[in-house]
Motif scaffolding. Structure first.
Motif, mmCIF file in Angstrom:
data_model
loop_
_atom_site.group_PDB
_atom_site.id
_atom_site.type_symbol
_atom_site.label_atom_id
_atom_site.label_comp_id
_atom_site.label_asym_id
_atom_site.label_seq_id
_atom_site.Cartn_x
_atom_site.Cartn_y
_atom_site.Cartn_z
ATOM 1 N N CYS A 1 0.823 -1.210 0.000
ATOM 2 C CA CYS A 1 0.000 0.000 0.000
ATOM 3 C C CYS A 1 0.857 1.260 0.000
ATOM 4 C CB CYS A 1 -0.943 0.010 1.199
ATOM 5 S SG CYS A 1 -2.216 -1.256 1.127
ATOM 6 N N ARG A 2 1.921 1.250 0.767
ATOM 7 C CA ARG A 2 2.818 2.415 0.804
ATOM 8 C C ARG A 2 3.529 2.598 -0.531
ATOM 9 N NH1 ARG A 2 4.502 1.026 6.557
ATOM 10 N NH2 ARG A 2 5.690 -0.526 5.443
ATOM 11 N N VAL A 3 4.005 1.494 -1.112
ATOM 12 C CA VAL A 3 4.671 1.570 -2.413
ATOM 13 C C VAL A 3 3.693 2.061 -3.469
ATOM 14 C CG1 VAL A 3 5.704 0.166 -4.253
ATOM 15 C CG2 VAL A 3 6.439 -0.142 -1.889
ATOM 16 N N GLU A 4 2.469 1.560 -3.414
ATOM 17 C CA GLU A 4 1.442 1.987 -4.364
ATOM 18 C C GLU A 4 1.183 3.491 -4.264
ATOM 19 O OE1 GLU A 4 -2.948 0.379 -5.571
ATOM 20 O OE2 GLU A 4 -2.508 0.601 -3.426
ATOM 21 N N ALA A 5 1.113 4.003 -3.054
ATOM 22 C CA ALA A 5 0.880 5.441 -2.861
ATOM 23 C C ALA A 5 2.053 6.268 -3.382
ATOM 24 C CB ALA A 5 0.626 5.741 -1.385
ATOM 25 N N VAL A 6 3.273 5.797 -3.145
ATOM 26 C CA VAL A 6 4.452 6.519 -3.631
ATOM 27 C C VAL A 6 4.498 6.501 -5.156
ATOM 28 C CG1 VAL A 6 6.987 6.443 -3.718
ATOM 29 C CG2 VAL A 6 5.805 6.195 -1.531
ATOM 30 N N VAL A 7 4.236 5.349 -5.756
ATOM 31 C CA VAL A 7 4.255 5.249 -7.221
ATOM 32 C C VAL A 7 3.149 6.104 -7.830
ATOM 33 C CG1 VAL A 7 3.942 3.674 -9.168
ATOM 34 C CG2 VAL A 7 5.393 3.002 -7.251
ATOM 35 N N ALA A 8 1.963 6.080 -7.240
ATOM 36 C CA ALA A 8 0.858 6.898 -7.756
ATOM 37 C C ALA A 8 1.205 8.381 -7.667
ATOM 38 C CB ALA A 8 -0.428 6.603 -6.982
ATOM 39 N N GLY A 9 1.753 8.798 -6.553
ATOM 40 C CA GLY A 9 2.159 10.192 -6.396
ATOM 41 C C GLY A 9 3.257 10.574 -7.381
ATOM 42 N N ALA A 10 4.229 9.673 -7.566
ATOM 43 C CA ALA A 10 5.312 9.938 -8.516
ATOM 44 C C ALA A 10 4.765 10.051 -9.936
ATOM 45 C CB ALA A 10 6.368 8.841 -8.429
ATOM 46 N N CYS A 11 3.802 9.209 -10.284
ATOM 47 C CA CYS A 11 3.181 9.287 -11.615
ATOM 48 C C CYS A 11 2.489 10.632 -11.812
ATOM 49 C CB CYS A 11 2.175 8.154 -11.815
ATOM 50 S SG CYS A 11 2.911 6.545 -12.114
ATOM 51 N N LEU A 12 1.758 11.065 -10.813
ATOM 52 C CA LEU A 12 1.050 12.345 -10.920
ATOM 53 C C LEU A 12 2.023 13.518 -11.043
ATOM 54 C CD1 LEU A 12 -1.811 11.718 -8.340
ATOM 55 C CD2 LEU A 12 -2.021 11.847 -10.817
ATOM 56 N N ILE A 13 3.070 13.502 -10.242
ATOM 57 C CA ILE A 13 4.064 14.573 -10.304
ATOM 58 C C ILE A 13 4.790 14.552 -11.643
ATOM 59 C CG2 ILE A 13 6.269 15.378 -9.337
ATOM 60 C CD1 ILE A 13 5.124 14.503 -6.570
ATOM 61 N N ALA A 14 5.179 13.366 -12.097
ATOM 62 C CA ALA A 14 5.876 13.245 -13.378
ATOM 63 C C ALA A 14 4.985 13.700 -14.531
ATOM 64 C CB ALA A 14 6.345 11.810 -13.592
ATOM 65 N N MET A 15 3.691 13.403 -14.447
ATOM 66 C CA MET A 15 2.760 13.866 -15.486
ATOM 67 C C MET A 15 2.759 15.384 -15.578
ATOM 68 S SD MET A 15 -0.651 11.489 -15.069
ATOM 69 C CE MET A 15 -1.552 12.934 -14.727
ATOM 70 N N VAL A 16 2.649 16.023 -14.453
ATOM 71 C CA VAL A 16 2.613 17.488 -14.423
ATOM 72 C C VAL A 16 3.922 18.059 -14.962
ATOM 73 C CG1 VAL A 16 2.522 19.494 -12.882
ATOM 74 C CG2 VAL A 16 0.924 17.605 -12.571
ATOM 75 N N VAL A 17 5.035 17.494 -14.534
ATOM 76 C CA VAL A 17 6.337 17.986 -14.981
ATOM 77 C C VAL A 17 6.488 17.805 -16.494
ATOM 78 C CG1 VAL A 17 8.832 17.547 -14.846
ATOM 79 C CG2 VAL A 17 7.477 17.716 -12.756
ATOM 80 N N LEU A 18 6.102 16.625 -17.002
ATOM 81 C CA LEU A 18 6.232 16.371 -18.439
ATOM 82 C C LEU A 18 5.360 17.313 -19.264
ATOM 83 C CD1 LEU A 18 6.366 12.477 -18.551
ATOM 84 C CD2 LEU A 18 8.174 14.060 -19.236
ATOM 85 N N ILE A 19 4.134 17.517 -18.832
ATOM 86 C CA ILE A 19 3.245 18.408 -19.574
ATOM 87 C C ILE A 19 3.762 19.843 -19.520
ATOM 88 C CG2 ILE A 19 0.915 19.390 -19.613
ATOM 89 C CD1 ILE A 19 -0.063 16.567 -18.762
ATOM 90 N N PHE A 20 4.261 20.257 -18.364
ATOM 91 C CA PHE A 20 4.826 21.606 -18.234
ATOM 92 C C PHE A 20 6.056 21.767 -19.122
ATOM 93 C CE2 PHE A 20 7.550 24.722 -16.061
ATOM 94 C CZ PHE A 20 6.691 25.809 -16.088
ATOM 95 N N LEU A 21 6.955 20.775 -19.104
ATOM 96 C CA LEU A 21 8.144 20.836 -19.950
ATOM 97 C C LEU A 21 7.774 20.876 -21.430
ATOM 98 C CD1 LEU A 21 10.659 18.374 -18.262
ATOM 99 C CD2 LEU A 21 10.841 20.862 -18.456
ATOM 100 N N GLY A 22 6.776 20.083 -21.802
ATOM 101 C CA GLY A 22 6.320 20.091 -23.184
ATOM 102 C C GLY A 22 5.781 21.449 -23.592
ATOM 103 N N GLY A 23 5.051 22.088 -22.709
ATOM 104 C CA GLY A 23 4.523 23.422 -22.989
ATOM 105 C C GLY A 23 5.619 24.464 -23.103
#
Length: 163
Positions: free
Chosen positions: A9-31
Protein backbone atom coordinates in the motif's frame (compact mmCIF):
# COMPACT_ATOMS: atom_id res chain seq x y z
CA UNK A 1 1.22 -11.18 5.29
CA UNK A 2 -0.26 -8.04 6.80
CA UNK A 3 3.14 -6.36 6.82
CA UNK A 4 3.61 -7.20 3.13
CA UNK A 5 0.21 -5.70 2.30
CA UNK A 6 0.99 -2.54 4.27
CA UNK A 7 4.27 -2.23 2.38
CA UNK A 8 2.45 -2.78 -0.91
CA UNK A 9 0.00 0.00 0.00
CA UNK A 10 2.82 2.41 0.80
CA UNK A 11 4.67 1.57 -2.41
CA UNK A 12 1.44 1.99 -4.36
CA UNK A 13 0.88 5.44 -2.86
CA UNK A 14 4.45 6.52 -3.63
CA UNK A 15 4.26 5.25 -7.22
CA UNK A 16 0.86 6.90 -7.76
CA UNK A 17 2.16 10.19 -6.40
CA UNK A 18 5.31 9.94 -8.52
CA UNK A 19 3.18 9.29 -11.61
CA UNK A 20 1.05 12.35 -10.92
CA UNK A 21 4.06 14.57 -10.30
CA UNK A 22 5.88 13.24 -13.38
CA UNK A 23 2.76 13.87 -15.49
CA UNK A 24 2.61 17.49 -14.42
CA UNK A 25 6.34 17.99 -14.98
CA UNK A 26 6.23 16.37 -18.44
CA UNK A 27 3.24 18.41 -19.57
CA UNK A 28 4.83 21.61 -18.23
CA UNK A 29 8.14 20.84 -19.95
CA UNK A 30 6.32 20.09 -23.18
CA UNK A 31 4.52 23.42 -22.99
CA UNK A 32 7.70 25.36 -22.23
CA UNK A 33 9.53 23.61 -25.07
CA UNK A 34 6.71 24.43 -27.45
CA UNK A 35 6.89 28.10 -26.41
CA UNK A 36 10.59 28.04 -27.20
CA UNK A 37 9.75 26.58 -30.65
CA UNK A 38 11.45 23.27 -29.78
CA UNK A 39 8.45 20.95 -29.31
CA UNK A 40 8.92 17.75 -27.36
CA UNK A 41 5.88 15.79 -28.50
CA UNK A 42 6.92 12.69 -26.60
CA UNK A 43 6.15 14.40 -23.26
CA UNK A 44 2.41 14.16 -23.85
CA UNK A 45 2.75 10.49 -24.83
CA UNK A 46 4.62 9.61 -21.66
CA UNK A 47 2.21 11.68 -19.57
CA UNK A 48 -0.63 9.64 -21.09
CA UNK A 49 1.10 6.41 -20.07
CA UNK A 50 1.62 7.72 -16.55
CA UNK A 51 -2.00 8.84 -16.43
CA UNK A 52 -3.19 5.29 -17.12
CA UNK A 53 -1.09 3.93 -14.27
CA UNK A 54 -2.04 6.76 -11.91
CA UNK A 55 -5.76 6.23 -12.58
CA UNK A 56 -5.73 2.61 -11.49
CA UNK A 57 -3.37 3.09 -8.57
CA UNK A 58 -5.31 6.08 -7.26
CA UNK A 59 -8.61 4.21 -7.73
CA UNK A 60 -7.30 1.43 -5.49
CA UNK A 61 -6.12 3.92 -2.87
CA UNK A 62 -9.51 5.66 -2.91
CA UNK A 63 -11.38 2.31 -2.76
CA UNK A 64 -9.26 1.17 0.17
CA UNK A 65 -9.86 4.40 2.09
CA UNK A 66 -13.58 4.56 1.30
CA UNK A 67 -13.15 7.65 -0.84
CA UNK A 68 -15.20 6.57 -3.83
CA UNK A 69 -18.62 8.02 -4.45
CA UNK A 70 -21.63 5.99 -3.38
CA UNK A 71 -25.35 6.64 -3.33
CA UNK A 72 -27.27 5.01 -0.52
CA UNK A 73 -30.56 6.86 -0.80
CA UNK A 74 -32.59 3.65 -1.03
CA UNK A 75 -30.34 1.17 0.73
CA UNK A 76 -30.12 3.31 3.87
CA UNK A 77 -33.87 2.81 4.37
CA UNK A 78 -33.67 -0.97 4.19
CA UNK A 79 -33.37 -3.17 7.26
CA UNK A 80 -29.85 -4.10 8.35
CA UNK A 81 -29.92 -7.68 6.96
CA UNK A 82 -31.04 -6.43 3.54
CA UNK A 83 -28.34 -3.75 3.54
CA UNK A 84 -25.74 -6.38 4.37
CA UNK A 85 -27.02 -8.71 1.62
CA UNK A 86 -26.88 -5.89 -0.94
CA UNK A 87 -23.35 -5.03 0.17
CA UNK A 88 -22.31 -8.67 -0.30
CA UNK A 89 -23.89 -8.68 -3.77
CA UNK A 90 -22.10 -5.45 -4.67
CA UNK A 91 -18.74 -6.86 -3.60
CA UNK A 92 -19.34 -10.03 -5.62
CA UNK A 93 -20.32 -8.06 -8.74
CA UNK A 94 -17.28 -5.81 -8.36
CA UNK A 95 -15.01 -8.81 -7.83
CA UNK A 96 -16.41 -10.58 -10.90
CA UNK A 97 -15.88 -7.49 -13.02
CA UNK A 98 -12.32 -7.07 -11.73
CA UNK A 99 -11.50 -10.72 -12.47
CA UNK A 100 -12.72 -10.14 -16.02
CA UNK A 101 -10.68 -6.92 -16.30
CA UNK A 102 -7.54 -8.64 -15.05
CA UNK A 103 -7.89 -11.45 -17.58
CA UNK A 104 -8.85 -9.20 -20.50
CA UNK A 105 -6.13 -6.71 -19.59
CA UNK A 106 -3.49 -9.43 -19.42
CA UNK A 107 -4.61 -10.68 -22.83
CA UNK A 108 -4.55 -7.15 -24.25
CA UNK A 109 -1.06 -6.62 -22.87
CA UNK A 110 0.11 -9.90 -24.37
CA UNK A 111 -1.23 -9.22 -27.86
CA UNK A 112 0.07 -5.64 -27.87
CA UNK A 113 3.60 -6.54 -26.77
CA UNK A 114 5.04 -6.13 -30.27
CA UNK A 115 3.24 -2.84 -30.92
CA UNK A 116 5.38 0.21 -30.29
CA UNK A 117 4.08 2.93 -28.02
CA UNK A 118 3.18 6.06 -30.03
CA UNK A 119 5.70 5.10 -32.69
CA UNK A 120 8.63 4.94 -30.26
CA UNK A 121 10.28 1.66 -31.31
CA UNK A 122 12.08 0.98 -28.01
CA UNK A 123 8.93 1.08 -25.89
CA UNK A 124 6.20 -1.54 -26.08
CA UNK A 125 2.54 -0.58 -25.85
CA UNK A 126 2.25 -3.28 -23.18
CA UNK A 127 3.72 -0.83 -20.67
CA UNK A 128 0.51 1.17 -20.96
CA UNK A 129 -1.91 -1.75 -21.19
CA UNK A 130 -0.37 -3.51 -18.17
CA UNK A 131 -1.90 -0.79 -16.01
CA UNK A 132 -5.29 -2.47 -16.53
CA UNK A 133 -4.55 -5.96 -15.16
CA UNK A 134 -2.22 -4.67 -12.45
CA UNK A 135 -4.79 -2.13 -11.31
CA UNK A 136 -7.58 -4.71 -11.49
CA UNK A 137 -5.63 -7.16 -9.34
CA UNK A 138 -4.87 -4.47 -6.76
CA UNK A 139 -8.53 -3.44 -6.72
CA UNK A 140 -9.53 -7.11 -6.44
CA UNK A 141 -7.29 -7.57 -3.40
CA UNK A 142 -8.83 -4.50 -1.79
CA UNK A 143 -12.34 -5.73 -2.62
CA UNK A 144 -11.60 -9.16 -1.14
CA UNK A 145 -10.28 -7.57 2.05
CA UNK A 146 -13.31 -5.28 2.30
CA UNK A 147 -15.63 -8.26 1.72
CA UNK A 148 -13.82 -10.31 4.37
CA UNK A 149 -14.01 -7.44 6.87
CA UNK A 150 -17.72 -6.97 6.14
CA UNK A 151 -18.33 -10.67 6.72
CA UNK A 152 -16.42 -10.56 10.00
CA UNK A 153 -18.27 -7.43 11.10
CA UNK A 154 -21.59 -9.04 10.15
CA UNK A 155 -20.83 -12.13 12.19
CA UNK A 156 -19.74 -10.01 15.13
CA UNK A 157 -22.91 -7.93 15.01
CA UNK A 158 -25.15 -11.00 14.61
CA UNK A 159 -23.38 -12.61 17.56
CA UNK A 160 -24.28 -9.60 19.69
CA UNK A 161 -27.98 -9.74 18.79
CA UNK A 162 -29.84 -11.66 21.49
CA UNK A 163 -31.64 -14.59 19.91
Amino acid sequence: MRRFYDLLCRVEAVVAGACLIAMVVLIFLGGIARLMREPMNWTIDFATCLFAWACFLCADIAWRKGGLMSIDLFTARLPEPAQRALLYCNYLIIAGFLVYLAGAGAWLSWISRSRSFQGIPEISYSWVTMSLPVGAVLLLITTALKFRQTLLDGRASSARIPG
